[in-house]
Design an enzyme around this catalytic site. Sequence first.
Site, PDB file in Angstrom:
ATOM      1  N   LEU A  74      61.935  44.635  56.925  1.00 41.67           N
ATOM      2  CA  LEU A  74      60.692  44.690  57.688  1.00 41.67           C
ATOM      3  C   LEU A  74      59.885  43.423  57.440  1.00 41.67           C
ATOM      4  O   LEU A  74      59.933  42.863  56.344  1.00 41.67           O
ATOM      5  CB  LEU A  74      59.849  45.882  57.228  1.00 41.67           C
ATOM      6  CG  LEU A  74      60.367  47.271  57.568  1.00 41.67           C
ATOM      7  CD1 LEU A  74      59.554  48.321  56.830  1.00 41.67           C
ATOM      8  CD2 LEU A  74      60.299  47.512  59.071  1.00 41.67           C
TER       9      LEU A  74
ATOM     10  N   GLU B  33      53.530  55.426  57.522  1.00 41.52           N
ATOM     11  CA  GLU B  33      54.270  56.115  56.460  1.00 41.52           C
ATOM     12  C   GLU B  33      54.062  55.367  55.153  1.00 41.52           C
ATOM     13  O   GLU B  33      53.733  54.181  55.174  1.00 41.52           O
ATOM     14  CB  GLU B  33      55.768  56.085  56.773  1.00 41.52           C
ATOM     15  CG  GLU B  33      56.130  56.832  58.018  1.00 41.52           C
ATOM     16  CD  GLU B  33      57.506  56.429  58.532  1.00 41.52           C
ATOM     17  OE1 GLU B  33      58.266  55.777  57.790  1.00 41.52           O
ATOM     18  OE2 GLU B  33      57.799  56.773  59.675  1.00 41.52           O
TER      19      GLU B  33
ATOM     20  N   ARG C  79      72.463  49.634  51.334  1.00 42.39           N
ATOM     21  CA  ARG C  79      72.209  48.607  52.342  1.00 42.39           C
ATOM     22  C   ARG C  79      73.216  47.463  52.242  1.00 42.39           C
ATOM     23  O   ARG C  79      73.612  46.897  53.243  1.00 42.39           O
ATOM     24  CB  ARG C  79      70.797  48.049  52.184  1.00 42.39           C
ATOM     25  CG  ARG C  79      70.581  46.942  53.177  1.00 42.39           C
ATOM     26  CD  ARG C  79      69.160  46.706  53.456  1.00 42.39           C
ATOM     27  NE  ARG C  79      68.600  45.807  52.469  1.00 42.39           N
ATOM     28  CZ  ARG C  79      67.445  45.216  52.630  1.00 42.39           C
ATOM     29  NH1 ARG C  79      66.742  45.450  53.707  1.00 42.39           N
ATOM     30  NH2 ARG C  79      66.990  44.410  51.723  1.00 42.39           N
TER      31      ARG C  79
ATOM     32  N   LYS D   5      51.781  45.383  52.468  1.00 41.67           N
ATOM     33  CA  LYS D   5      52.044  45.458  51.022  1.00 41.67           C
ATOM     34  C   LYS D   5      50.728  45.517  50.258  1.00 41.67           C
ATOM     35  O   LYS D   5      49.852  44.677  50.484  1.00 41.67           O
ATOM     36  CB  LYS D   5      52.823  44.211  50.573  1.00 41.67           C
ATOM     37  CG  LYS D   5      54.227  44.112  51.135  1.00 41.67           C
ATOM     38  CD  LYS D   5      55.166  44.979  50.322  1.00 41.67           C
ATOM     39  CE  LYS D   5      56.578  44.481  50.351  1.00 41.67           C
ATOM     40  NZ  LYS D   5      56.987  43.518  49.417  1.00 41.67           N
TER      41      LYS D   5
ATOM     42  N   CYS E 176      62.755  31.153  11.590  1.00 42.02           N
ATOM     43  CA  CYS E 176      63.348  30.356  10.515  1.00 42.02           C
ATOM     44  C   CYS E 176      62.332  29.485   9.789  1.00 42.02           C
ATOM     45  O   CYS E 176      62.691  28.786   8.845  1.00 42.02           O
ATOM     46  CB  CYS E 176      64.491  29.495  11.066  1.00 42.02           C
ATOM     47  SG  CYS E 176      63.917  28.196  12.156  1.00 42.02           S
TER      48      CYS E 176
ATOM     49  N   CYS F  42      61.723  25.592  18.845  1.00 44.38           N
ATOM     50  CA  CYS F  42      62.169  25.484  17.471  1.00 44.38           C
ATOM     51  C   CYS F  42      63.325  24.487  17.473  1.00 44.38           C
ATOM     52  O   CYS F  42      64.332  24.712  18.140  1.00 44.38           O
ATOM     53  CB  CYS F  42      62.663  26.832  16.946  1.00 44.38           C
ATOM     54  SG  CYS F  42      63.476  26.637  15.355  1.00 44.38           S
TER      55      CYS F  42
HETATM   56  S1  IVH Z   1      61.802  51.787  58.001  1.00 43.78           S
HETATM   57  C1  IVH Z   1      64.192  49.124  60.848  1.00 43.78           C
HETATM   58  N1  IVH Z   1      60.197  53.206  56.505  1.00 43.78           N
HETATM   59  O1  IVH Z   1      61.403  49.027  52.981  1.00 43.78           O
HETATM   60  C2  IVH Z   1      63.228  49.716  59.903  1.00 43.78           C
HETATM   61  N2  IVH Z   1      61.457  51.500  55.452  1.00 43.78           N
HETATM   62  O2  IVH Z   1      61.100  46.153  53.526  1.00 43.78           O
HETATM   63  C3  IVH Z   1      63.877  50.331  58.750  1.00 43.78           C
HETATM   64  N3  IVH Z   1      61.118  51.367  53.032  1.00 43.78           N
HETATM   65  O3  IVH Z   1      64.746  48.375  53.772  1.00 43.78           O
HETATM   66  C4  IVH Z   1      63.030  50.638  57.602  1.00 43.78           C
HETATM   67  N4  IVH Z   1      59.681  53.010  52.870  1.00 43.78           N
HETATM   68  O4  IVH Z   1      64.241  50.242  52.077  1.00 43.78           O
HETATM   69  C5  IVH Z   1      61.081  52.195  56.527  1.00 43.78           C
HETATM   70  N5  IVH Z   1      58.757  54.554  55.311  1.00 43.78           N
HETATM   71  C6  IVH Z   1      59.633  53.578  55.331  1.00 43.78           C
HETATM   72  C7  IVH Z   1      60.007  52.898  54.174  1.00 43.78           C
HETATM   73  C8  IVH Z   1      60.932  51.839  54.283  1.00 43.78           C
HETATM   74  C9  IVH Z   1      60.361  52.097  52.204  1.00 43.78           C
HETATM   75  C10 IVH Z   1      61.958  50.256  52.588  1.00 43.78           C
HETATM   76  C11 IVH Z   1      63.358  50.255  53.156  1.00 43.78           C
HETATM   77  C12 IVH Z   1      63.485  48.960  53.911  1.00 43.78           C
HETATM   78  C13 IVH Z   1      62.428  48.132  53.261  1.00 43.78           C
HETATM   79  C14 IVH Z   1      61.951  47.036  54.180  1.00 43.78           C
END
Ligand code: IVH
Length: 698
Positions: A81, A112, A135, A310, A407, A422
């Site tokens: 992402l 989410e 993955r 993030k 030492c 050292c």
């Molecule tokens: S959707 C095409 N939903 O974040 C979109 N990813 O940085 C597929 N991840 O590889 C990912 N929570 O491992 C999605 N609610 C969430 C997520 C999520 C964690 C991780 C996932 C992905 C990574 C991307």
Amino acid sequence: MDEIKRIAELRALLEYHNRRYYIDNSPEIGDIEFDHLMHELERLEQLHPECYDPNSPTCRVGADLSNEFEQVKHEYPMLSLGNTYSREELFEFDARVHKQLGLGQSVEYVCELKYDGTSISLIYDEGALRRAVTRGDGVKGDDVTANVRTINTVPLKLHGDFPDRFEIRGEILMPFAVFDRLNAEREEAGEQLFANPRNAAAGTLKLQSSAEVAKRNLDCYLYYMPGRVDGITTHYDSLVAASKWGLNVAKNYKLCSSIEEVWSFIELWDIKRSELPVPIDGVVIKVNSYAQQDQLGYTAKSPRWAIAYKFKAEQANTKLLSITYQVGRTGSVTPVANLEPVRLAGTTVKRASLHNADVIESLGIHDGDWVYVEKGGEIIPKIVGVDLSRREPGANPIKFITKCPECGTALVREEGEANHYCPNEMCPPRVLGRIEHFVSRKAMNIDGMGSEIIELLLSSGKISNVADIYTLPERRDELVGLEKIVYVEEPAEHVEVSLANMFDVVSSEPRLVPKKLFSLQKRSVDNLIKAIEKSKQAGLSALIHGLGIRHIGESASKDLARNFNTIEALQSATIEELLNIEGIGKQMAESICSYFANSENIAMIDLMKSCGVVTTCTESKTSDKLSGMTFVITGTLSTNRDHFKKLILAAGGKVSDSVSAKTTYLLAGENAGSKLSKAQKLGITILDEASFMNMLSE
Ligand code: IVH
């Protein structure tokens, strides 16, 4: 700095950190820093299309493939992402989405939690779990079905009105409570700790024993179906449907009708995340409608219809108790702060890295200060500031030590260097580091001689340098049954003070008691000796590399071995003779001469020779056809570059990394970039693969 050079540097750096993260499960930098480097590389590559390389870190998603599992191609590639770090960037994403969809359209988003574990793809066939795949590199991953079956929250059978066959993706997580327990057990057993719950989850998933996996109580939350199911037209409905089939859909998702609503969700979870039992590192925002998702499509790496937000690293405030100075394998000294234990991002923090004297000075840290700690991706969090309002009056600034804690030798700090060292070659961690390097795969390759065994052999006085290893086969009997003992603290005894026993002598201090960790069994001694015997044949270049002469790496060792043929010839080489060799510069030549000027080093080599270690060049030279010629290899060839490098070396040629006036030929494959243009400028003959092969067979 030259932008082209920077591209090469960034590629190497990102490749290294990718490996630390995906393969070694031991990252050294945090996500933000990694993304920052990646963005810089993306930007420079856009400015320099001539540097295109299909193997650049910008062209792939990172790999976690390991050899032991069957590899399976994903039906739909597992993309990553795009990331955002601010409200502003999030609103820019929304603006992009609206612009691409046509400004009139309204857009719904599903928010989410972004779970911080390791992603997994599950295939259900006729309502039964068929396959679970990691993955991997995004295109193919490891089949870890047997291990995933042990996770209680992954249903093996579905119920209700599920489709015949479908794929669902999610995250495998290690809850904080499990992580804390696991690391405490590992600490006690003297094993390496996991950096964070994400690495622990990824490491667990790749264990060979499913029974062991089952003990670790992993969890799995699902959040995305890459295929389409009849009658479902939105992402939200797909999550609701999946829950109905019995799948463990990630909780706390929300349908939002504006980006403002999305922002409120983010603000809420930035605070509430500390209440969760599993780690999250942000929020994922997805366009809800499938029709709109299709219209937005994908870039090479990620969907345009989703983005991650993030969170900033969490901070905690705690008291500095003391500072420990650790001596590394190169002799570098790292200060580590011991802290009053504090909860941070779901785990308990007791130590923080202070890096070096400059960092201590710039933080202005004093004895007993209250400090702010923050977690990146590393095991040890960082101290990022001091709470001056809580400083005790009269507290003294921390002074960096002047003597080695291992030492006692006076530490040195070279001009322009951040670290103290050292200088004592015999300082225990340095001796250990040298031996570890000597036995490593690219040097003498002594299989089964891991750090624990080396430490045991050193501490029991069985070896004191690399040459002593070759005396071990003669002393097999001394090794069988050798024990590794550690001293662990036994908690203080609890004493009820009453008049009757107040004069009894009862120790209330914690005591150090011996605990046996392991002992060398007959079979492992036999295997070790076999590996030692085998390594005698490793050849001159492996030996030179293994000696760990400063500035002499693997490739220089090969050049030296091929040019001098015997260790005696190398020992007596003059600076001038060394400088005549392509690839050997002044610093290297001087380092080699000073290494062999040391009589202890000569004594070690003599001992190895007397034990039968091969000290001549064994690399198979098939001809002298390319003797005196220097090649540079670039671009994509029909197979990896190492293959061509071997062919050139075997025919007596040399291979160099950079094009210069000394280059005789450039062997160029497809998509060659800057090396090709430089060679053209210098008038160097360019060979394609076919003409190179002709030249060899002529
Ligand atoms: S959707 C095409 N939903 O974040 C979109 N990813 O940085 C597929 N991840 O590889 C990912 N929570 O491992 C999605 N609610 C969430 C997520 C999520 C964690 C991780 C996932 C992905 C990574 C991307």
